[in-house]
Enzyme design. Structure first.
Site, short mmCIF file in Angstrom:
data_model
loop_
_atom_site.label_atom_id
_atom_site.label_comp_id
_atom_site.label_asym_id
_atom_site.label_seq_id
_atom_site.Cartn_x
_atom_site.Cartn_y
_atom_site.Cartn_z
N ASN A 1 -3.11 -2.33 1.18
CA ASN A 1 -2.02 -2.89 0.38
C ASN A 1 -1.02 -1.85 -0.14
O ASN A 1 0.16 -2.13 -0.25
CB ASN A 1 -2.56 -3.76 -0.76
CG ASN A 1 -3.40 -2.98 -1.73
OD1 ASN A 1 -4.00 -1.97 -1.36
ND2 ASN A 1 -3.46 -3.40 -2.96
N GLU B 1 -13.73 1.26 -6.28
CA GLU B 1 -12.65 0.49 -6.93
C GLU B 1 -12.51 -0.79 -6.13
O GLU B 1 -12.06 -0.78 -4.99
CB GLU B 1 -11.32 1.27 -6.85
CG GLU B 1 -11.31 2.58 -7.59
CD GLU B 1 -11.34 2.41 -9.10
OE1 GLU B 1 -11.11 1.29 -9.58
OE2 GLU B 1 -11.60 3.41 -9.77
N CYS C 1 -4.81 -5.50 -6.39
CA CYS C 1 -6.13 -5.73 -6.98
C CYS C 1 -6.01 -6.25 -8.40
O CYS C 1 -6.87 -6.99 -8.86
CB CYS C 1 -6.94 -4.44 -6.93
SG CYS C 1 -6.10 -3.05 -7.67
N GLU D 1 -11.00 6.16 -11.68
CA GLU D 1 -10.06 7.10 -11.08
C GLU D 1 -8.97 7.40 -12.10
O GLU D 1 -8.89 6.78 -13.15
CB GLU D 1 -9.45 6.49 -9.82
CG GLU D 1 -10.47 6.33 -8.70
CD GLU D 1 -9.83 5.97 -7.37
OE1 GLU D 1 -9.09 4.98 -7.32
OE2 GLU D 1 -10.09 6.69 -6.39
P1 NDP Z 1 -11.74 -4.04 2.68
O1 NDP Z 1 -12.84 -3.90 1.73
O2 NDP Z 1 -11.89 -4.94 3.83
O3 NDP Z 1 -11.37 -2.60 3.31
C1 NDP Z 1 -11.06 -1.47 2.54
C2 NDP Z 1 -11.27 -0.23 3.39
O4 NDP Z 1 -12.65 -0.10 3.70
C3 NDP Z 1 -10.56 -0.29 4.73
O5 NDP Z 1 -10.19 1.02 5.14
C4 NDP Z 1 -11.65 -0.84 5.65
O6 NDP Z 1 -11.41 -0.55 6.98
C5 NDP Z 1 -12.86 -0.10 5.10
N1 NDP Z 1 -14.14 -0.73 5.34
C6 NDP Z 1 -14.43 -2.05 5.51
N2 NDP Z 1 -15.77 -2.21 5.69
C7 NDP Z 1 -16.33 -0.99 5.63
C8 NDP Z 1 -17.68 -0.48 5.75
N3 NDP Z 1 -18.73 -1.29 5.95
N4 NDP Z 1 -17.89 0.84 5.64
C9 NDP Z 1 -16.86 1.68 5.42
N5 NDP Z 1 -15.57 1.29 5.32
C10 NDP Z 1 -15.31 -0.04 5.41
O7 NDP Z 1 -10.48 -4.39 1.81
P2 NDP Z 1 -9.00 -4.67 2.28
O8 NDP Z 1 -8.48 -3.52 3.09
O9 NDP Z 1 -8.94 -6.03 2.87
O10 NDP Z 1 -8.26 -4.63 0.87
C11 NDP Z 1 -8.27 -5.71 0.02
C12 NDP Z 1 -9.31 -5.52 -1.08
O11 NDP Z 1 -9.14 -4.27 -1.73
C13 NDP Z 1 -9.14 -6.56 -2.16
O12 NDP Z 1 -10.38 -7.07 -2.53
C14 NDP Z 1 -8.54 -5.79 -3.32
O13 NDP Z 1 -8.78 -6.33 -4.57
C15 NDP Z 1 -9.15 -4.45 -3.13
N6 NDP Z 1 -8.34 -3.41 -3.78
C16 NDP Z 1 -8.84 -2.82 -4.90
C17 NDP Z 1 -8.09 -1.90 -5.61
C18 NDP Z 1 -8.64 -1.22 -6.83
O14 NDP Z 1 -8.15 -0.16 -7.18
N7 NDP Z 1 -9.62 -1.78 -7.51
C19 NDP Z 1 -6.75 -1.51 -5.15
C20 NDP Z 1 -6.34 -2.16 -3.94
C21 NDP Z 1 -7.13 -3.10 -3.29
P3 NDP Z 1 -10.70 -1.65 7.94
O15 NDP Z 1 -9.55 -2.22 7.20
O16 NDP Z 1 -10.28 -0.83 9.09
O17 NDP Z 1 -11.74 -2.66 8.23
#
Ligand code: NDP
Length: 476
Positions: A138, A236, A270, A448
């Site tokens: 995002n 996070e 998020c 963070e």
């Molecule tokens: P995901 O959890 O699907 O993915 C986040 C990252 O983790 C991506 O790089 C993804 O790779 C990777 N990933 C996924 N599965 C695994 C695994 N089993 N092991 C290691 N890495 C993995 O989230 P999204 O990218 O869809 O983002 C949306 C989510 O992020 C929402 O729930 C949002 O709330 C949260 N978010 C939280 C924030 C915070 O600061 N609290 C800030 C921004 C977003 P790939 O995409 O290549 O699968």
């Protein structure tokens, strides 16, 4: 993003055009990258560089980002569809983060602890070694900087894994860091699917710490692996943040903030205020005005002047949002506005979706409990403080909340009572590098940002310096 076996193809979600390709990292390459990171950590001299010299390079990274602000913002806009104004702000945020941690790196002090014997004892901070930084799609550059800057400032080598849906910014950050003088191998990027290369990175025996931002499902998997391996994991995660409007609120400000708090970034944030709680006496009036504003938001291409909401980040993410709203319908939700793709033919190839407001649902419905991560607001009435706190806290998440009231004592009481890592009173979605950020409950572990954002990437070592005048004896 679509992919073949070893290439990720990035598409502009505003019009479906291909904008770039990256090669996915294989498991053999991962071994080499981790070995390079270890070697850099041991031999590059980065961790032993005097803090003010390390800070100079972090400042140079900030300079490099500033020099390329326009092109980096455009790249992010094309990679994930956010309006250009927001993307420029994201580059500024990354610049600020590198400058802030340059400052912290240079000024952070460690402790001389009170002595209880013939010695002086003190603590120093040591890096972990190789740190994995895994980020979502995002706000790629901003999220990357939030992890990379403090992890480098603490002396680590970092391996950054961006989302397969926004793979284009991380290599730019790595290039800029190299040009700024960061030693070879100190920051590297791996590309590919989270469940494959992301998981392999977290499992790699030479990765000593993991910092993850993303959804709760992936966060749990990563936390489990980190637990097995006994390495620290900063998580996070997602949210379903309550945005509360009391009857005594400044309605003009509150309504504007509720709309900005959910529809900014098309809800792909998020901390989006995705549940609005409105006190009974003013429920109908405030909800009507929110719906009016939401319906009038300018949905357009992200590079158009005056755009308020661009497309979602991809067609497959829009599919998830469509399914989410369809389920709200089956749960009995009333769609007060939106709930569909805009019918303007200009948007046919993009991932556009209209700002959506829903009411009439139980707070326990899945629509009110699960994260849409899209432009979907659910409205819920409440009677009084007790009713509000019970309903607002009745979720697994605890990332943020907003409170609108002119009564400061009430704001304080509610701010303390709600389960949230960040509380915004008469404002919303403010975020500053110097203030800690993170979640309660299923929204995460660790904080963070702020000075402790650097300590997150360091382990405390205690040293004792003997001052004995007499040889030591065995204690009786
Ligand atoms: P995901 O959890 O699907 O993915 C986040 C990252 O983790 C991506 O790089 C993804 O790779 C990777 N990933 C996924 N599965 C695994 C695994 N089993 N092991 C290691 N890495 C993995 O989230 P999204 O990218 O869809 O983002 C949306 C989510 O992020 C929402 O729930 C949002 O709330 C949260 N978010 C939280 C924030 C915070 O600061 N609290 C800030 C921004 C977003 P790939 O995409 O290549 O699968």
């Amino acid at each position: 993003m679509q992919s073949t076996d070893d290439v990720l193809v990035s598409y502009n979600p505003a019009n479906g055009d291909e904008i770039g390709r990256v090669r996915m990292t294989s498991c053999q390459e991962l071994d080499r990258i981790v070995a390079d990171a270890r070697a850099a950590y041991r031999d590059s001299g980065w961790q032993s560089l005097l803090p003010h010299k390390r800070a100079l390079i972090l400042h140079a990274v900030a300079d490099g980002l500033t020099a390329e602000k326009e092109s980096l913002a455009k790249l992010q806009m094309r990679d994930n569809g956010k309006p250009m104004g927001e993307c420029l702000g994201m580059v500024d945020s990354a610049v600020g983060t590198f400058r802030y941690y340059a400052g912290v790196c240079e000024t952070l002090e460690t402790d001389v602890t009170p002595s209880r014997g013939d010695y002086v004892s003190f603590t120093v901070l040591e890096p972990y070694g190789v740190v994995a930084a895994i980020t979502p799609w995002n706000s790629p550059l901003m999220n990357d900087a939030t992890k990379v800057a403090p992890a480098l400032a603490a002396g680590n080598a970092v391996i950054l894994k961006p989302s397969e849906d926004s793979p284009l910014l991380a290599p730019e950050l790595m290039r800029i860091a190299r040009e700024a003088g960061l030693p070879q191998g100190q920051l590297q990027v791996v590309q590919g699917r989270g469940a494959d290369i992301g998981a392999a990175l977290v499992e790699h025996p030479d990765v000593r710490m993991v910092s993850f931002t993303g959804g709760t499902v992936a966060g749990r998997v990563i936390g489990r692996t980190a637990g097995e391996r006994l390495i620290p994991a900063a998580l996070e995660l997602g949210g379903k943040s309550p945005h509360v409007v009391f009857a005594d609120a400044d309605r003009e400000h509150a309504i504007a903030a509720v709309v900005a708090g959910i529809f900014g970034s098309a809800g792909q944030s998020c901390v989006a205020g995705s549940r609005v709680f409105i006190q009974h006496d003013i429920y109908d009036e405030v909800l009507e005005r929110i719906v009016e504003r939401a319906s009038a938001l300018r949905v357009d291409f992200p590079d158009v002047d005056g755009v308020e909401m661009g497309p979602l980040s991809s067609l497959h993410h829009r599919r998830r949002v469509i399914d989410f709203v369809d389920r709200a319908r089956t749960e009995g939700g009333r769609i007060l506005c939106g709930g569909q793709i805009p019918d303007d033919p200009r948007f046919a190839a993009g991932a556009f979706y209209l700002p959506t407001v829903i009411d009439g649902l139980s707070p326990r419905s899945r629509t009110c409990q699960e994260e849409a991560f899209g432009p979907v607001l659910v409205a819920l009435p409440f009677d009084d403080e007790i009713d509000l706190v019970e309903k607002a806290n009745d979720t697994d998440f605890g990332l943020a909340c907003g409170i609108w009231t002119e009564n400061f004592k009430k704001a304080w009481r509610i701010g303390r009572a709600l389960d949230a890592g960040s509380v915004w009173i008469n404002t919303y979605k403010q975020s500053v590098t110097s203030t800690p950020f993170g979640g309660f409950k299923d929204s995460g572990i660790g904080r963070e940002k702020g000075i402790d954002g650097l300590r997150l990437y360091a382990q405390v070592k205690s040293l004792y310096l003997g001052l004995h005048e007499q040889p030591m004896k065995i204690a009786k």
